[in-house]
Design an enzyme around this catalytic site. Structure first.
Site, short mmCIF file in Angstrom:
data_model
loop_
_atom_site.label_atom_id
_atom_site.label_comp_id
_atom_site.label_asym_id
_atom_site.label_seq_id
_atom_site.Cartn_x
_atom_site.Cartn_y
_atom_site.Cartn_z
N LYS A 1 -1.67 -3.80 -51.32
CA LYS A 1 -0.75 -2.78 -51.85
C LYS A 1 -1.17 -1.37 -51.41
CE LYS A 1 -1.27 -4.08 -56.21
NZ LYS A 1 -2.19 -5.23 -56.08
N ARG B 1 2.29 -4.14 -64.60
CA ARG B 1 1.46 -5.34 -64.50
C ARG B 1 1.68 -6.29 -65.67
NH1 ARG B 1 -2.80 -2.57 -61.01
NH2 ARG B 1 -4.41 -4.09 -60.56
N ARG C 1 -13.52 -4.16 -48.51
CA ARG C 1 -12.72 -2.95 -48.67
C ARG C 1 -13.61 -1.72 -48.87
NH1 ARG C 1 -7.92 -2.67 -52.93
NH2 ARG C 1 -9.49 -3.20 -54.48
N ARG D 1 -15.61 0.10 -54.16
CA ARG D 1 -15.26 0.16 -55.58
C ARG D 1 -16.18 -0.74 -56.40
NH1 ARG D 1 -8.82 -0.58 -56.07
NH2 ARG D 1 -9.55 -1.80 -57.83
N ARG E 1 -10.30 -10.47 -62.14
CA ARG E 1 -9.05 -9.75 -61.86
C ARG E 1 -7.95 -10.72 -61.40
NH1 ARG E 1 -11.42 -5.77 -57.71
NH2 ARG E 1 -9.29 -5.07 -57.34
#
Ligand code: AMP
Length: 228
Positions: free
Chosen positions: A14, A90, A129, A162, A173
């Site tokens: 996203k 969400r 990431r 992160r 998650r």
């Protein structure tokens, strides 16, 4: 003017899609609730203090808190602007409240871009990431490496990993996504708004499909405060 949503599990791309859309056409107000919350945590605000424990565990922060920050941002933005919601809604409650908020402004959702991805791909994506501390742009050590290691191509800021991009929190998650967010797919499909794309294909063809669906120039003119 378009109101578009990016929907998909953590690691479906996203943030990358939002960043590439910004580079390609810009001009939309970007509501990335994860980025907005990380900013609140960084600033040590009351919202940040309340949200941080949930984020660390990979759980959703309470709906009321999210809705509060999205409403605040909607108040700031140009009511006529193109909106890109990324990571919001969400839950079904958030989705209902978004519909209401938009209706109050005479707007409705035009398209929900669903980034379908395989679970195996997600772990590889999230552990590799790297995110810019300054502008929030997203990179990947293998798939989308920055020109200079550790430095953001967009603004020259420092890249970091992160805290919630570790294997244990990622598993949580994904679980949370399956329990609380996946049901939104059916909701938007029933409404005829869902545009499903294979997020595991190459970025170029993925973006070509998305841009075609959004339509050229759909984003409108640049907005102050966009892409937070
Ligand atoms: P993201 O950057 O979208 O992966 O979000 C990071 C974390 O922020 C999530 O794991 C949640 O803890 C929180 N978060 C972001 N967006 C929402 C939302 N719409 N509702 C509840 N929690 C959220």
């Amino acid at each position: 003017m378009k109101v578009a949503l990016l929907l998909g599990p953590p690691g479906s791309g996203k943030g990358t899609v939002a960043e590439l859309l910004r580079r390609a056409q810009g001009g939309y107000v970007h509501f990335a609730t994860g980025d907005m919350l990380r900013e609140e945590v960084k600033n040590g605000s009351d919202v940040g203090h309340e949200a941080e424990p949930y984020m660390k565990r990979g759980e959703l922060v309470p709906d009321a808190l999210i809705i509060h920050i999205v409403e605040q941002r909607l108040e700031m933005g140009d009511a006529e602007a193109a909106y890109l919601f990324d990571g919001f809604p969400r839950t079904l409650i958030q989705a209902d409240l978004l519909d209401e908020s938009l209706a109050q402004r005479g707007r409705t959702i035009d398209v929900v871009i669903y980034l379908a991805t395989l679970r195996e791909v997600i772990l590889q994506r999230l552990t590799g990431r790297r995110v810019c501390k300054e502008c929030g742009a997203s990179f990947h050590i293998i798939n989308i490496p920055p020109a200079v290691e550790g430095i953001c191509d967009t603004c020259g800021g420092e890249l970091y990993q992160r805290k919630d991009d570790n294997e244990e929190t990622i598993a949580n998650r994904l679980d949370v996504y399956n329990r609380q967010t996946e049901s939104l797919i059916a909701r938007y499909e029933e409404k005829g708004l869902l545009f499903s794309v294979d997020s595991d294909q190459g970025l170029e063809s993925l973006m070509a499909q998305i841009e075609k669906r959004l339509g050229a120039g759909s984003a409108g003119s640049p907005q102050a405060g966009a892409d937070a």
